[in-house]
Each structure stands twice: as structure tokens, then as C-alpha cells.
Design a protein around this motif. Structure first.
Motif, PDB file in Angstrom:
ATOM      1  N   LYS A 229       6.449  -9.756  -1.437  1.00  0.00           N
ATOM      2  CA  LYS A 229       5.276 -10.489  -0.953  1.00  0.00           C
ATOM      3  C   LYS A 229       3.989  -9.900  -1.514  1.00  0.00           C
ATOM      4  O   LYS A 229       3.036 -10.635  -1.817  1.00  0.00           O
ATOM      5  CB  LYS A 229       5.257 -10.441   0.568  1.00  0.00           C
ATOM      6  CG  LYS A 229       4.330 -11.452   1.220  1.00  0.00           C
ATOM      7  CD  LYS A 229       5.023 -12.780   1.391  1.00  0.00           C
ATOM      8  CE  LYS A 229       4.366 -13.626   2.442  1.00  0.00           C
ATOM      9  NZ  LYS A 229       5.103 -14.890   2.665  1.00  0.00           N
ATOM     10  N   SER A 230       3.941  -8.571  -1.647  1.00  0.00           N
ATOM     11  CA  SER A 230       2.727  -7.927  -2.154  1.00  0.00           C
ATOM     12  C   SER A 230       2.736  -7.786  -3.676  1.00  0.00           C
ATOM     13  O   SER A 230       1.916  -7.057  -4.237  1.00  0.00           O
ATOM     14  CB  SER A 230       2.546  -6.551  -1.504  1.00  0.00           C
ATOM     15  OG  SER A 230       3.683  -5.740  -1.711  1.00  0.00           O
ATOM     16  N   GLN A 232       4.753  -6.404  -5.941  1.00  0.00           N
ATOM     17  CA  GLN A 232       5.001  -5.087  -6.516  1.00  0.00           C
ATOM     18  C   GLN A 232       6.175  -5.161  -7.491  1.00  0.00           C
ATOM     19  O   GLN A 232       7.098  -5.956  -7.328  1.00  0.00           O
ATOM     20  CB  GLN A 232       5.292  -4.091  -5.411  1.00  0.00           C
ATOM     21  CG  GLN A 232       4.095  -3.826  -4.503  1.00  0.00           C
ATOM     22  CD  GLN A 232       2.930  -3.213  -5.256  1.00  0.00           C
ATOM     23  OE1 GLN A 232       2.907  -2.018  -5.517  1.00  0.00           O
ATOM     24  NE2 GLN A 232       1.949  -4.018  -5.599  1.00  0.00           N
ATOM     25  N   VAL A 259      -0.770 -11.398  -0.261  1.00  0.00           N
ATOM     26  CA  VAL A 259      -0.271 -10.116  -0.758  1.00  0.00           C
ATOM     27  C   VAL A 259      -0.494  -9.009   0.267  1.00  0.00           C
ATOM     28  O   VAL A 259       0.271  -8.038   0.323  1.00  0.00           O
ATOM     29  CB  VAL A 259      -0.933  -9.758  -2.104  1.00  0.00           C
ATOM     30  CG1 VAL A 259      -0.424 -10.641  -3.218  1.00  0.00           C
ATOM     31  CG2 VAL A 259      -2.444  -9.846  -2.010  1.00  0.00           C
ATOM     32  N   ALA A 260      -1.525  -9.157   1.098  1.00  0.00           N
ATOM     33  CA  ALA A 260      -1.737  -8.171   2.157  1.00  0.00           C
ATOM     34  C   ALA A 260      -0.638  -8.249   3.206  1.00  0.00           C
ATOM     35  O   ALA A 260      -0.334  -7.244   3.871  1.00  0.00           O
ATOM     36  CB  ALA A 260      -3.102  -8.384   2.806  1.00  0.00           C
ATOM     37  N   GLY A 262       2.449  -8.449   2.676  1.00  0.00           N
ATOM     38  CA  GLY A 262       3.548  -7.584   2.246  1.00  0.00           C
ATOM     39  C   GLY A 262       3.356  -6.148   2.691  1.00  0.00           C
ATOM     40  O   GLY A 262       4.269  -5.528   3.271  1.00  0.00           O
ATOM     41  N   VAL A 263       2.170  -5.597   2.442  1.00  0.00           N
ATOM     42  CA  VAL A 263       1.936  -4.208   2.858  1.00  0.00           C
ATOM     43  C   VAL A 263       1.754  -4.125   4.369  1.00  0.00           C
ATOM     44  O   VAL A 263       2.010  -3.070   4.969  1.00  0.00           O
ATOM     45  CB  VAL A 263       0.722  -3.609   2.119  1.00  0.00           C
ATOM     46  CG1 VAL A 263       1.045  -3.420   0.651  1.00  0.00           C
ATOM     47  CG2 VAL A 263      -0.519  -4.451   2.301  1.00  0.00           C
ATOM     48  N   THR A 312      -4.713  -6.762  -8.910  1.00  0.00           N
ATOM     49  CA  THR A 312      -4.177  -6.784  -7.545  1.00  0.00           C
ATOM     50  C   THR A 312      -2.816  -6.107  -7.484  1.00  0.00           C
ATOM     51  O   THR A 312      -2.510  -5.372  -6.538  1.00  0.00           O
ATOM     52  CB  THR A 312      -4.073  -8.234  -7.046  1.00  0.00           C
ATOM     53  OG1 THR A 312      -5.384  -8.823  -7.033  1.00  0.00           O
ATOM     54  CG2 THR A 312      -3.472  -8.292  -5.656  1.00  0.00           C
ATOM     55  N   TYR A 316      -2.423  -2.820  -5.034  1.00  0.00           N
ATOM     56  CA  TYR A 316      -1.459  -2.715  -3.942  1.00  0.00           C
ATOM     57  C   TYR A 316      -0.380  -1.689  -4.259  1.00  0.00           C
ATOM     58  O   TYR A 316       0.305  -1.213  -3.356  1.00  0.00           O
ATOM     59  CB  TYR A 316      -0.872  -4.082  -3.613  1.00  0.00           C
ATOM     60  CG  TYR A 316      -1.770  -4.840  -2.669  1.00  0.00           C
ATOM     61  CD1 TYR A 316      -1.784  -4.542  -1.324  1.00  0.00           C
ATOM     62  CD2 TYR A 316      -2.646  -5.817  -3.136  1.00  0.00           C
ATOM     63  CE1 TYR A 316      -2.632  -5.201  -0.454  1.00  0.00           C
ATOM     64  CE2 TYR A 316      -3.496  -6.477  -2.282  1.00  0.00           C
ATOM     65  CZ  TYR A 316      -3.489  -6.175  -0.932  1.00  0.00           C
ATOM     66  OH  TYR A 316      -4.344  -6.816  -0.079  1.00  0.00           O
ATOM     67  N   VAL A 338      -6.567  -1.274   1.943  1.00  0.00           N
ATOM     68  CA  VAL A 338      -6.393  -2.715   2.122  1.00  0.00           C
ATOM     69  C   VAL A 338      -7.733  -3.372   2.456  1.00  0.00           C
ATOM     70  O   VAL A 338      -8.071  -4.439   1.926  1.00  0.00           O
ATOM     71  CB  VAL A 338      -5.353  -2.990   3.224  1.00  0.00           C
ATOM     72  CG1 VAL A 338      -5.331  -4.467   3.595  1.00  0.00           C
ATOM     73  CG2 VAL A 338      -3.969  -2.566   2.760  1.00  0.00           C
TER      74      VAL A 338
END
Length: 775
Positions: A229-230, A232, A259-260, A262-263, A312, A316, A338
Motif C-alpha cells: 500500500k505504501s 515500497q 500511501v500513508a 500502508g505505514v 514518495t 516512505y 509522515v
């Protein structure tokens, strides 16, 4: 009710206001399309106001029963971590909603699309914001998964908003495939923990979970979902393709929201993931790899949004790296990173959109010298760039200070990697801003509205304010870190004019970045060659090959399935039989399959069952259609006799009526079919391979049914059956038997729906017959 109004639950207020944003915006847009943007802005502002108010109101939780049988609850919590991400979702969302109110009409005009399509855009934008708020507040793993999937669905429609463009459709599908398929990992991980500990409640799981192989497997699955999702590595390839979306989508989803998420998942489940040491090592490796891949590719990009997309990925990577190293400064630094990244990167995405509208250029090489004509935009973008490059007096300085400090705590090699990654960030961000706003003037410039500039200026001012007064953001970050670590975390941000490791690494970063800029022409060919290699042998290439292979496999299976009726049945029964066999093989079957005693009163039932089995086998032999239909009817009538012997005469009568009607339908159909077709089908002999296949499928399907029925009758489920409740309530429903009550009362709406479908089908057939007669 009065008590709720005088002392409202902050969690309920934030959740209700956020969830109301989508229906209110769409309803207003359906009535007055011109008011859609205003409605979206107002609802986002109300959601932001609710989140800001919650900071003063304190933590809160909602806990309501959902599916008690499965131990599922509607559990939401507004804690430090939920507030951080809800603040980003609504705060950056408000800036994007305001920006989009000026950008979308221009975007639709450029593509000759009707203005009414703005309703669809704001509807999905509000849906994403609502799903994001629900996601960060969810405290039940299954509930969290539902909101996780809701963000994927909303992002699919936002990325593919320009659905007439093939690139947009392909990019939306890629993002959905990567994030949607890996979302299954989240569901499987939740199922593993639920089966092991009997609960899906996150606080409870974090309390009872211990370092075991099952917890490690679940943590690994959670990590895969979060990393994909983020964006990576190696799941990063979908993000640059997603830049086909309109600029407000990129500014929102790909900097502060999607994407945030995900983290966020990594931070929310960190107490479970961190139980396994090697999972933290994986995060360190993935973070370093993402920083390297994203940084190198960002240095080679000419497209403004492409450069920001690869940036991005790298940024991340910092966050994942910090989570991997752990500790108070590592986890708190990830939370602050973040925040700082979301504010700065969303401003830069909006800058790219404003520059494109002003000049028509999408690449850095097509823009330049805009600082004199667009000073406010240049100032806002400059502050955001300075924050992302970690220059003093900006919020970004403190994010890198924590990043450098955490790396220094773990050895010299991590210090070198941290400085190298930060130097690349310094280089490509300075190149982004300098190329657009400084240097020679390139291209013509058209005036742009204030709403395309002011959101950038406000976000840039926030980045500056965070550098001058970092205390509020430090409190937000330490509250989020406290949730991840399960204990209080103290974070003090201040400037220190000394030679501590963080300051030395910061100076080294700026010097290395300046050297990279001055030697641009020397190392650029090597970077371009690296990008070329990764494009042809990297994960994006593997994705394309996998997609082509899956399409070919799907085509072959489809061709086999539609070949004839036997093939269609085979594609259902064969996989089902194999799955049941695997389940039976993997299950401890000590006493699951039992054989009861046979009494004298069971003899008639056994005789009928033998006759039914013989009739079922006899169906396979007749070639004549009449004998085939009559033999098949024997099976149905035999089942009716069995129902009668089991004491269910009403069910037996229904079975006789149904079997008689079907027999008459078969006979009527056979009488209407042309004789030559029936004769051809009777004389045609099936191929030997097909006969063997059908026999094998019949054996597998029969064995599957035997295993399921035998196991169910031998050891019924421990969960109380709903049939007991229905039997008990039959008298209350004024019925003489449970079957009648089920059809007329318990399943009344279902039966009504079935009747409605039949009526609609008959009306459709009548319309087709009338049209045929006219033709």
C-alpha cells in the motif's frame, strides 16, 4: 439523547461527520452540480474541525456488537495514532478539495467532458476520506480490513477518473491489483490470529499475543499488505503509473492518504509485528532498498509528477526504515516523518498541477523562470521543498534529525546509508524547485486562479511554522508513537548548535547534495542506465509478464469451460473436490467420522437409499432421451419416499410435485425438439477420454459429498444451529410446520424477491416474443 448532546463521544462525532461527507456531497451534487465542490469543501472542513476538537476532548472509544457469533464488534478508537492520520486525511483533504474546486472545471474543459462529472470526482474523494478516517479508528481486524478495501476501491475510481484514457484505466487496474491482492494478506493474517486467540480485537490481541510462528506468519502477512500500500520495493512500481490521475488525486492519495495508509497499518500493528525480530530486519532492508530505488529513479525523471512519485517511494522508505530500527526515536521519528512528508509533498504535487495549467508543461524541461511571475507559488513550493530537503527552520529539519539520530544509534553503516539517502532527496527536490522557478524563462504562461496557488502557500506556511514552533507536532507524533510502542514516549524537538552526530550528518547531507548537483552530467548516464535496466528486469516487468500469463491461463480455462455442459460442471466440481480432500487430509479426524448402529427400523430406509444410489448410477447408461428422463425421475421419487420415512410427509409431497413437474417439462421439451437432433445425440458416442474424465469427476464429487455429509452428521458444529431457533419459533409464527414458516415468514422477503425475479423474467420473455412477432 440529551446526555449525548451535552457530552458527546469524540470518536462518534469524528466518525459520523466523516462518514456523512460522501452521501451529503453526492446528494447536493445530484441536485445542484455547481454546488458539489462547496459541499465537499464544507464536509471536509467539518471533518477537520471535529478532529481538531477531539484533541482537546481526549481519547474515546466506540464498542458495539456486530456479529457476536464470530466475536466481531464495531470497535473504533480515537487515540493518538488515529488522530495523526485523521488529521492528515481531513487537513490535507481540505486543501486538496479547495484546490480541486478550481482545477477540476479546467481539467474537464480540456477534455471536453461535461461539468456534471465533478460530482463523481468529489463523491469518490469524500469516500476515500471517510474510509481513511474509519480505517485509522478501527480496532477490530475484520473492520479494519473492510475500510482498507474501501480505500482501495475509492482509489481505483480516483486514479482511473479519466476513464476514456487507456493509460488511466491501466494505471487504476495496476494499483487495484497490487493493493487489492495484497489486502488478502491482511485478511488471512487476521484469520490466523482470530483462530489462534479467539478474538479480532486489536488491544486484546496485543495483550495476549506471544512470539510464536503463527504470530510471525500473521505479522509477515500484515507487513506485505502495508508495504504494498505504501509503494515500497518490490511493490513500488504501481505508484509512478498512478500519476496518470488528475493532480488533486496525486496530491491527496499519493502523499498523505493512500500511501500513508500502508505505514499506518505497520504502526497500528507494530506491537504484533515487532514480536518477531526478523520482521524488523525485513523492514530495515526494504526501507533501505526503497530509499535507494526511489532516490536514484527520482534523480533521472524529467516529468514533474513522476519525480515526485519516485520521491514518495524513497520518503516512505525512510518511515519503514525507522520502524525497523525501532526505539522511541525511531517510532516517533516515523510518525513525525509522515506528517512532514504529507504537508510538503502534497504542496509540491499541487505546485506541479498549477505549473502545468499555467504553462502547459508536464516536464521540468518545459518550465522555468516562474518565480518572477508566480512569486506566491514559488514561495509556498520553496518552503515545502526546503522542508522535504530537511533545511533548518522547517518541520523537515526535525524529521531528518530523528532519522539521523536513530541511524547513528545503530552503527556507522546505517549512518552512511542515511546520509546517502538524504543527499539524494536534497538533490532531486532542489532540482525540482530550481528548474521550475529559477533559471531562464521557458514557454508561455497563462494566468491561473488564486485557488490553485493559495493551498500551496498555506501548506508551505505550515511547513515553516512546524520548523519555528515544533512542539505541537512533536506532541502529535509522540502520542502516535506511544500507541505503537504501548508505553509513553517523550519527544523534545529543538535546535542544537553543536557537533552531535545528527548535526554532522545534516551538514554532510547538504555538502553531498551540492556535489551531486555540481557533478550532474557525470553520474546522470549511469543513473539512466540503472533506470533502463530496472524497467526491463524489475518488478514492473514481472507484473506485466504475470498479467499476460494469467490472461492466457484464464482464456484457456474459459475455452474449456464453455465447450460443453460437462466441462462447466467439471470446472466447479473438480476444484471443490480437491479442496475438500485437502481439508480432510489436513484435519485431525480421530472421531469426526463415526458409524452408528443399524436397527431393524432402519431397514426400509436402507433399501430406499440403495435404490436411489442404483438409480443415480443407472442414469449414466441410457442413450435414449426418454429412458434417461424417466431414470432420472426415479432418483427424485426415491428421495420423496425417504422424506416420508423420516417423518416429513409435507416435504415428501413437495418433492413429488417438483419431480412430477420436472418430468413433464422434460417430456414436453423432448416432444418439441426436432427428431433429427435427438437421433443424432442418441447415436453419437462420446470420446473415450471424455468418458474417463466424467467418471473421475463423478467419483471425486461423490467422495466430496460423502466426506462433507458424513463429517457434518458425525460431529455437528459446536455453534448452536439456527434451525433450533426456527423450530422453537414456529408456534409463535402461527404455522403448523417449520418449512411453511421458513418460506412464508422467516424467508418472506427472500421468497418475495424470488417471485419478483420470476415475474420480471416472464415480462422480459413476453416482450421478446412480441418483438419477434413484429419482425
Amino acid at each position: 439523547m440529551l446526555d449525548w448532546l451535552t457530552n458527546p463521544n469524540p470518536a462518534a462525532v469524528v466518525l459520523v461527520v466523516a462518514l456523512a461527507a460522501t452521501p451529503v456531497t453526492v446528494a447536493v451534487g445530484a441536485a445542484r452540480p455547481a454546488w458539489t465542490a462547496r459541499a465537499g469543501i464544507v464536509m471536509t472542513a467539518l471533518s477537520l474541525a471535529a478532529v481538531l476538537w477531539s484533541f482537546a476532548a481526549g481519547d474515546a472509544r466506540i464498542d458495539l456488537p456486530w456479529a457476536p457469533t464470530w466475536n466481531l464488534r464495531l470497535s473504533f478508537a480515537l487515540d493518538g495514532q488515529a488522530r495523526l492520520y485523521a488529521l492528515l486525511a481531513t487537513g490535507v483533504g481540505l486543501a486538496v478539495a479547495i484546490y480541486a474546486s478550481a482545477y477540476l472545471p479546467l481539467h474537464l474543459h480540456h477534455q471536453d467532458r461535461p461539468f456534471g462529472e465533478i460530482v463523481r470526482f468529489y463523491g469518490f474523494l469524500m469516500l476515500f476520506m471517510s474510509a481513511m478516517v474509519g480505517l485509522v479508528m478501527a480496532q477490530d481486524l475484520i473492520l479494519l480490513f473492510l475500510f482498507w478495501d474501501a480505500t482501495a476501491i475509492a482509489s481505483y475510481y480516483l486514479i482511473g477518473y479519466d476513464r476514456a484514457a487507456e493509460e488511466s484505466r491501466y494505471s487504476a487496474e495496476m494499483a487495484l491489483y497490487v493493493t487489492g491482492i495484497t489486502a488478502i494478506c491482511l485478511l488471512v493474517g487476521a484469520a490466523i490470529l482470530g483462530a489462534r486467540y479467539g478474538t479480532y480485537d486489536l488491544p486484546e490481541l496485543q495483550r495476549v499475543a506471544t512470539p510464536t510462528s503463527l504470530v510471525a506468519a500473521a505479522g509477515a502477512l500484515f507487513l506485505v499488505a502495508g508495504l504494498a500500500k505504501s509503494a515500497q520495493a518490490p511493490f513500488h512500481f504501481w505508484l509512478p503509473r498512478a500519476m496518470a490521475a488528475p493532480t488533486p488525486v496525486s496530491a491527496y492519495l499519493h502523499s498523505a492518504a493512500m500511501v500513508a495508509a500502508g505505514v499506518f497499518l505497520i504502526g497500528r500493528l507494530y506491537p504484533l509485528i515487532a514480536l518477531t525480530d526478523w520482521l524488523r530486519d525485513v523492514m530495515v532492508i526494504v526501507g533501505l532498498l526503497s530509499m535507494a530505488v526511489g532516490g536514484v529513479l527520482a534523480l533521472t525523471r524529467d516529468g514533474m509528477k513522476q519525480l515526485l512519485a519516485y520521491s514518495t517511494i524513497a520518503q516512505y522508505g525512510y518511515v519503514v526504515f525507522l520502524y525497523g530500527l525501532g526505539g522511541d526515536h525511531g517510532v516517533a521519528g516515523a510518525a513525525l516523518y509522515v506528517i512532514a512528508h504529507a504537508i510538503a509533498k502534497s504542496a509540491l504535487f499541487l505546485t506541479a498541477g498549477a505549473v502545468t495549467e499555467a504553462t502547459g508543461a508536464k516536464n521540468l524541461s518545459g518550465a522555468g523562470g516562474l518565480a518572477r511571475e508566480m512569486p506566491l507559488l514559488a514561495a509556498g513550493a520553496g518552503l515545502a521543498s526546503a522542508s522535504l530537503a530537511a533545511l533548518p527552520l522547517t518541520m523537515g529539519f526535525f524529521k531528518d534529525e530523528l532519522f539521523f539520530g536513530t541511524a547513528a544509534e545503530h552503527g556507522r553503516i546505517f549512518q552512511i546509508c542515511a546520509v546517502a539517502a538524504a543527499a539524494m532527496t536534497f538533490t532531486y527536490i532542489l532540482r525540482f524547485w530550481w528548474t521550475i522557478f529559477m533559471g531562464p524563462r521557458r514557454g508561455a504562461r497563462e494566468p491561473v486562479g488564486d485557488l490553485l496557488v493559495w493551498p500551496v502557500a498555506v501548506l508551505g506556511a505550515l511547513a515553516l511554522a512546524g520548523g519555528l514552533w515544533p512542539a505541537p507536532w512533536a506532541k502529535v507524533a509522540q502520542a502516535a508513537a506511544s500507541v505503537s510502542l504501548g508505553r509513553p514516549v517523550h519527544l523534545a524537538l529543538a535546535y542544537h548548535l553543536d557537533t552531535r552526530a545528527e548535526n554532522v550528518m545534516a551538514v554532510a547531507t547538504w555538502l553531498a547534495g551540492a556535489i551531486l548537483l555540481l557533478t550532474w552530467t557525470r553520474w546522470l548516464p549511469a543513473a539512466l542506465a540503472t533506470a533502463h535496466v530496472t524497467r526491463h528486469v524489475g518488478p514492473a516487468r514481472l507484473y506485466q509478464l504475470g498479467l499476460v500469463g494469467m490472461n492466457r491461463l484464464s482464456d484457456r480455462v474459459h475455452a474449456y469451460e464453455v465447450h460443453d455442459l460437462r466441462s462447466r460442471i467439471a470446472t466447479i466440481l473438480l476444484p471443490a473436490g480437491i479442496l475438500v480432500a485437502l481439508a480432510a487430509y489436513d484435519t485431525q479426524t480421530g472421531r469426526e467420522f463415526r458409524v452408528g448402529a443399524i436397527a431393524g427400523r432402519d431397514l426400509p430406509l436402507i433399501v430406499v437409499l440403495v435404490l436411489i444410489g442404483a438409480s443415480a448410477l443407472a442414469v449414466a447408461f441410457p442413450r435414449d432421451h426418454l429412458r434417461l428422463a424417466l431414470t432420472l425421475s426415479l432418483v427424485g421419487y426415491g428421495l420423496a419416499v425417504m422424506y416420508a420415512l423420516l417423518g416429513a410427509p409435507d416435504v415428501a409431497v413437495v418433492a413429488v410435485l417438483v419431480e412430477t413437474i420436472f418430468a413433464l417439462l422434460f417430456l414436453g421439451m423432448l416432444s418439441l425438439m426436432p427428431r433429427r437432433i435427438l437421433r443424432f445425440e442418441t447415436l453419437r458416442r462420446p470420446r473415450r477420454g471424455f468418458v474417463q474424465r466424467d467418471a473421475a469427476i463423478g467419483v471425486i464429487a461423490g467422495a466430496m459429498a460423502l466426506i462433507v455429509v458424513w463429517g457434518t452428521l458425525s460431529k455437528p458444529s459446536a455453534t448452536p444451529s439456527v434451525s433450533l431457533v426456527q423450530t422453537t419459533m414456529t408456534v409463535s409464527a402461527h404455522g403448523k410446520d417449520v418449512v411453511t414458516v421458513i418460506l412464508a415468514d422467516f424467508r418472506g422477503f427472500d421468497t418475495l424477491g424470488e417471485i419478483t425475479v420470476i415475474v420480471i423474467a416472464l415480462l422480459g420473455m413476453l416482450s421478446m416474443l412480441r418483438a419477434w412477432r413484429r419482425s
